[in-house]
Design a protein around this motif. Structure first.
Motif, PDB file in Angstrom:
ATOM      1  N   GLY A  18       0.805  -1.225   0.000  1.00 43.00           N
ATOM      2  CA  GLY A  18       0.000   0.000   0.000  1.00 43.00           C
ATOM      3  C   GLY A  18       0.833   1.267   0.000  1.00 43.00           C
ATOM      4  O   GLY A  18       1.984   1.282   0.447  1.00 43.00           O
ATOM      5  N   THR A  19       0.237   2.334  -0.490  1.00 43.37           N
ATOM      6  CA  THR A  19       0.968   3.602  -0.601  1.00 43.37           C
ATOM      7  C   THR A  19       1.238   4.247   0.761  1.00 43.37           C
ATOM      8  O   THR A  19       2.220   4.972   0.910  1.00 43.37           O
ATOM      9  CB  THR A  19       0.203   4.581  -1.500  1.00 43.37           C
ATOM     10  OG1 THR A  19      -1.132   4.736  -1.017  1.00 43.37           O
ATOM     11  CG2 THR A  19       0.168   4.079  -2.938  1.00 43.37           C
ATOM     12  N   ASP A  20       0.402   3.981   1.755  1.00 40.80           N
ATOM     13  CA  ASP A  20       0.687   4.533   3.089  1.00 40.80           C
ATOM     14  C   ASP A  20       1.972   3.941   3.647  1.00 40.80           C
ATOM     15  O   ASP A  20       2.811   4.654   4.230  1.00 40.80           O
ATOM     16  CB  ASP A  20      -0.476   4.256   4.049  1.00 40.80           C
ATOM     17  CG  ASP A  20      -1.687   5.117   3.770  1.00 40.80           C
ATOM     18  OD1 ASP A  20      -1.553   6.122   3.042  1.00 40.80           O
ATOM     19  OD2 ASP A  20      -2.784   4.789   4.266  1.00 40.80           O
ATOM     20  N   ALA A  21       2.131   2.634   3.477  1.00 40.87           N
ATOM     21  CA  ALA A  21       3.353   1.979   3.945  1.00 40.87           C
ATOM     22  C   ALA A  21       4.561   2.467   3.156  1.00 40.87           C
ATOM     23  O   ALA A  21       5.651   2.661   3.717  1.00 40.87           O
ATOM     24  CB  ALA A  21       3.216   0.463   3.827  1.00 40.87           C
ATOM     25  N   ARG A  46       4.940   5.463   1.736  1.00 41.88           N
ATOM     26  CA  ARG A  46       5.277   6.826   2.148  1.00 41.88           C
ATOM     27  C   ARG A  46       5.986   6.814   3.507  1.00 41.88           C
ATOM     28  O   ARG A  46       6.985   7.521   3.712  1.00 41.88           O
ATOM     29  CB  ARG A  46       4.022   7.691   2.221  1.00 41.88           C
ATOM     30  CG  ARG A  46       4.319   9.180   2.344  1.00 41.88           C
ATOM     31  CD  ARG A  46       3.195   9.927   3.023  1.00 41.88           C
ATOM     32  NE  ARG A  46       3.006   9.478   4.394  1.00 41.88           N
ATOM     33  CZ  ARG A  46       3.791   9.850   5.403  1.00 41.88           C
ATOM     34  NH1 ARG A  46       4.810  10.673   5.202  1.00 41.88           N
ATOM     35  NH2 ARG A  46       3.560   9.393   6.625  1.00 41.88           N
ATOM     36  N   THR A  47       5.485   6.008   4.434  1.00 45.10           N
ATOM     37  CA  THR A  47       6.103   5.932   5.762  1.00 45.10           C
ATOM     38  C   THR A  47       7.532   5.423   5.680  1.00 45.10           C
ATOM     39  O   THR A  47       8.443   5.968   6.319  1.00 45.10           O
ATOM     40  CB  THR A  47       5.268   5.020   6.675  1.00 45.10           C
ATOM     41  OG1 THR A  47       3.953   5.577   6.823  1.00 45.10           O
ATOM     42  CG2 THR A  47       5.914   4.884   8.041  1.00 45.10           C
ATOM     43  N   TRP A  48       7.744   4.386   4.891  1.00 45.37           N
ATOM     44  CA  TRP A  48       9.095   3.831   4.729  1.00 45.37           C
ATOM     45  C   TRP A  48      10.032   4.845   4.082  1.00 45.37           C
ATOM     46  O   TRP A  48      11.182   5.009   4.510  1.00 45.37           O
ATOM     47  CB  TRP A  48       9.025   2.560   3.893  1.00 45.37           C
ATOM     48  CG  TRP A  48      10.367   1.987   3.552  1.00 45.37           C
ATOM     49  CD1 TRP A  48      11.162   1.220   4.343  1.00 45.37           C
ATOM     50  CD2 TRP A  48      11.078   2.162   2.315  1.00 45.37           C
ATOM     51  NE1 TRP A  48      12.328   0.885   3.676  1.00 45.37           N
ATOM     52  CE2 TRP A  48      12.299   1.450   2.437  1.00 45.37           C
ATOM     53  CE3 TRP A  48      10.793   2.825   1.123  1.00 45.37           C
ATOM     54  CZ2 TRP A  48      13.230   1.410   1.412  1.00 45.37           C
ATOM     55  CZ3 TRP A  48      11.723   2.785   0.094  1.00 45.37           C
ATOM     56  CH2 TRP A  48      12.925   2.086   0.247  1.00 45.37           C
ATOM     57  N   GLN A  88       9.814   8.086   4.238  1.00 45.77           N
ATOM     58  CA  GLN A  88      10.097   9.152   5.189  1.00 45.77           C
ATOM     59  C   GLN A  88      11.095   8.693   6.251  1.00 45.77           C
ATOM     60  O   GLN A  88      12.042   9.410   6.585  1.00 45.77           O
ATOM     61  CB  GLN A  88       8.802   9.622   5.845  1.00 45.77           C
ATOM     62  CG  GLN A  88       8.945  10.895   6.668  1.00 45.77           C
ATOM     63  CD  GLN A  88       9.215  12.105   5.799  1.00 45.77           C
ATOM     64  OE1 GLN A  88       8.407  12.467   4.957  1.00 45.77           O
ATOM     65  NE2 GLN A  88      10.364  12.744   5.989  1.00 45.77           N
ATOM     66  N   GLU A  97      10.023  16.187   2.880  1.00 48.37           N
ATOM     67  CA  GLU A  97       8.723  15.523   2.950  1.00 48.37           C
ATOM     68  C   GLU A  97       8.606  14.500   1.826  1.00 48.37           C
ATOM     69  O   GLU A  97       8.840  14.814   0.666  1.00 48.37           O
ATOM     70  CB  GLU A  97       7.593  16.550   2.822  1.00 48.37           C
ATOM     71  CG  GLU A  97       7.422  17.423   4.045  1.00 48.37           C
ATOM     72  CD  GLU A  97       6.188  18.309   3.945  1.00 48.37           C
ATOM     73  OE1 GLU A  97       5.539  18.320   2.874  1.00 48.37           O
ATOM     74  OE2 GLU A  97       5.876  18.991   4.929  1.00 48.37           O
ATOM     75  N   ILE A 125       3.068  10.944  -1.697  1.00 43.02           N
ATOM     76  CA  ILE A 125       2.458  10.210  -2.801  1.00 43.02           C
ATOM     77  C   ILE A 125       1.789  11.248  -3.693  1.00 43.02           C
ATOM     78  O   ILE A 125       0.945  12.029  -3.235  1.00 43.02           O
ATOM     79  CB  ILE A 125       1.435   9.178  -2.302  1.00 43.02           C
ATOM     80  CG1 ILE A 125       2.100   8.190  -1.324  1.00 43.02           C
ATOM     81  CG2 ILE A 125       0.818   8.446  -3.489  1.00 43.02           C
ATOM     82  CD1 ILE A 125       3.254   7.404  -1.897  1.00 43.02           C
ATOM     83  N   GLU A 156       0.155  -1.895  -5.819  1.00 45.41           N
ATOM     84  CA  GLU A 156      -0.035  -1.887  -4.371  1.00 45.41           C
ATOM     85  C   GLU A 156       1.142  -2.481  -3.605  1.00 45.41           C
ATOM     86  O   GLU A 156       1.201  -2.374  -2.393  1.00 45.41           O
ATOM     87  CB  GLU A 156      -1.310  -2.675  -4.013  1.00 45.41           C
ATOM     88  CG  GLU A 156      -2.601  -1.972  -4.416  1.00 45.41           C
ATOM     89  CD  GLU A 156      -2.858  -0.708  -3.606  1.00 45.41           C
ATOM     90  OE1 GLU A 156      -2.381  -0.635  -2.457  1.00 45.41           O
ATOM     91  OE2 GLU A 156      -3.510   0.207  -4.122  1.00 45.41           O
TER      92      GLU A 156
END
Length: 573
Positions: free
Chosen positions: A316-319, A321-323, A325, A350, A353, A385
């Motif tokens: 997923g894109t949230d994971a 982005r977190t990785w 960062q 920053e 996505i 994904e």
């Protein structure tokens, strides 16, 4: 230009810490005047630089707008020619600004603006992409967004006028690019496309928008979508029938584009042969590392092995982005302690996505006052994904620190030394992307890619960049294929790229279409890296035991963005 003018104090910069104050010169005034002129000609500049009043307008994309730019460029060249440099900073500014403007005029004389259609960096994309950087924290910010939405149609009209003039003069893009950008325009014109989403999600940090402004945003977003539908219709009805069948632009236009993206003149035939040799070196290095990942394995088998490793997967894109960062933050913290002088103002990066799904990964610099930080953007294709950390670790270093963010952020930080043009607008793809590839290899040298899997991922990217040198020059100059079996064609290009990257078919298609429509840009990465490494090695040979890598990097980055010929003169004479 004397050697001392370029080598003492990194273009005038002192030791680590804030650069010394410098009294602006007459040449600085010309450069600042050019920035002001550009802001008048292209109001979007206020967004890119930041800290400037934004009218919400667009520049004139019609033939009249191109002529207005050319007139202003000629006046600026004349002003530069009348002035003598007062110091090393002036020498770099005068040489690089003059070279840049002269090349712009040469490009316009060749009519490049009349055929400016490609899948990644033509007005069809630029008109929309400015919205990604516009501030949206307050009601006033959204008022400016609304104004710019209302001006999209006028920008599209000017763009169409230039392309129509190109049709009249027989200066047209290739059909392949027209067809691809037609599809992009259709997506933006959809009732649930980008513009509709922008209006639907409009909300300042302080709360709801006034009803009148929300209604205005919705209406103007609809008008912008209609404008893109008109662009798509123009492409289908007028431009595609007139467009060229050949993807190749030929040696004359390619040479102009190569100089534009490098800020240097290279031997295209020698570079093609070097690209073939460099690609072979990358393949051999990959094959050597594959056996470290899985004994006895070839490259494809090692990649398949890594792709099955759940510990190297992100979902997923949230994971993602977190990785990104966390990886970036860790690199900044560690490198600032030991290997680079990283000012506090540029330690924030920053990871984002992107709101589009085109497949690109890119960086946008901080605003001139650092109120907007530097940002790394990932435009994730629809349906993707899963992401592999072993492939992408070096991407974070490429876009962040010590790559683009350190390079561009350092230039912005040097406001006491560099004028606005030098801080924010100067430079070339070869300088920027060459540094970023140089930074990837540097991270290997510093031990950040000791894991063979991460190093294989870095080499996967480096192999792709080497392949692009061969493909891009080969196709556009219609050179013989490396095996001597005939001239390059687009069909060969798709097959060649597919054999040299471990990416899905959609990525390969987008990438090759990009090279076919944006000649000279893709090779600037690897050729730029080559020139950066040559300059470092020449500096090392010249300085002998006194050479210090950390000091070399600081001297180089303190110059800001420059063409690679200017970089060489500044650092080694």
């Amino acid at each position: 230009m004397t050697d001392n003018a370029y080598t003492s104090g990194s273009d005038g910069t002192g030791a680590a810490g804030a650069p010394p104050e410098r009294t602006p010169s007459a040449i600085d005034a010309v450069a600042e005047g050019w920035v002001t002129t550009l802001a008048d000609l292209e109001p979007r500049l206020a967004v890119w630089i930041g800290g400037m009043p934004d009218s919400g307008g667009y520049g004139d994309l019609s033939p009249a707008g191109a002529e207005a730019y050319a007139d202003a460029a000629r006046r600026t060249i004349s002003a530069l020619d009348s002035l003598a440099p007062t110091d090393a900073v002036d020498e770099v500014t005068k040489a690089d600004l003059r070279d840049s403007l002269a090349l712009d005029l040469e490009e316009r004389e060749a009519g490049m603006h009349l055929r400016d259609v490609n899948v990644i960096a033509s007005p069809a994309q630029d008109i929309r992409e400015v919205f990604d950087l516009m501030p949206t924290s307050t009601v006033d910010d959204w008022e400016v967004v609304s104004v710019r939405l209302g001006n999209v149609a006028g920008a599209i009209d000017g763009y169409i006028a230039s392309l129509r003039e190109g049709i009249r003069r027989g200066i047209v893009p290739a059909k392949r690019q027209v067809r691809e950008v037609f599809e992009q325009a259709k997506k933006l014109a959809d009732s649930d496309g980008f513009f509709a989403g922008l209006a639907a999600n409009a909300s300042p940090e302080t709360g709801q928008l006034p009803a009148s402004l929300a209604s205005q945003l919705t209406g103007r977003a609809g008008e912008a979508a209609v404008a893109y539908q008109e662009l798509a219709d123009f492409f289908a009805r007028e431009l595609e029938p007139a467009a060229g069948e050949k993807d190749a632009v030929g040696r004359e236009l390619y040479a102009i584009q190569s100089r534009k993206f490098l800020g240097a003149t290279i031997d295209l035939d020698e570079t093609y042969e070097w690209g073939i040799e460099e690609l072979a070196r990358m393949v051999a290095e990959q094959e050597s590392i594959a056996g470290q990942i899985k004994p006895g394995a070839g490259v494809l088998e090692a990649i398949e092995f890594l792709d099955r490793d759940p510990s190297r997967k992100l979902h997923g894109t949230d994971a993602l982005r977190t990785w990104m960062q966390e990886t970036s933050d860790r690199a900044v913290a560690e490198l600032s302690r030991s290997h680079f002088d990283i000012p506090e103002q540029i330690r924030a990066l920053e990871c984002m996505i992107a709101p589009t799904q085109e497949g690109g990964i890119y960086y946008t610099g901080p605003s001139d006052d650092f109120s907007r930080p530097g940002r790394m953007w990932w435009s994730v294709p629809e349906g993707v994904e899963e992401f592999d950390t072993w492939r992408e670790l070096t991407t974070v270093y490429h876009e962040g620190i010590p790559g683009h963010h350190l390079q561009i952020g350092q230039a912005v930080y040097n406001r006491a030394l560099l004028n606005t043009w030098r801080r924010q607008l100067a430079g070339t793809s070869g300088h920027a992307e060459g540094w970023a590839l140089y930074a990837e290899r540097l991270m290997q040298e510093l031990g950040y890619l000791d894991d063979p899997a991460d190093r294989l991922g870095m080499l996967d990217g480096q192999r792709m960049r080497a392949a692009r040198v061969v493909l891009d020059i080969g196709v556009h100059l219609e050179k013989q294929l490396p095996d001597g079996s005939g001239p390059w064609t687009a069909e060969h290009a798709f097959d060649f790229m597919g054999r040299n990257v471990n990416m899905n078919a959609g990525f390969v298609r987008f990438e090759v279409n990009r090279y076919l429509g944006w000649p000279g840009q893709a090779p600037s990465y690897k050729v730029g890296q080559r020139i950066w490494e040559q300059i470092r090695d020449e500096s090392k040979a010249r300085e002998g035991e006194a050479f210090d890598m950390k000091s070399f990097h600081k001297r180089a980055l303190d110059l800001g963005g420059v063409g690679l010929d200017t970089l060489r003169r500044a650092l080694v004479g």
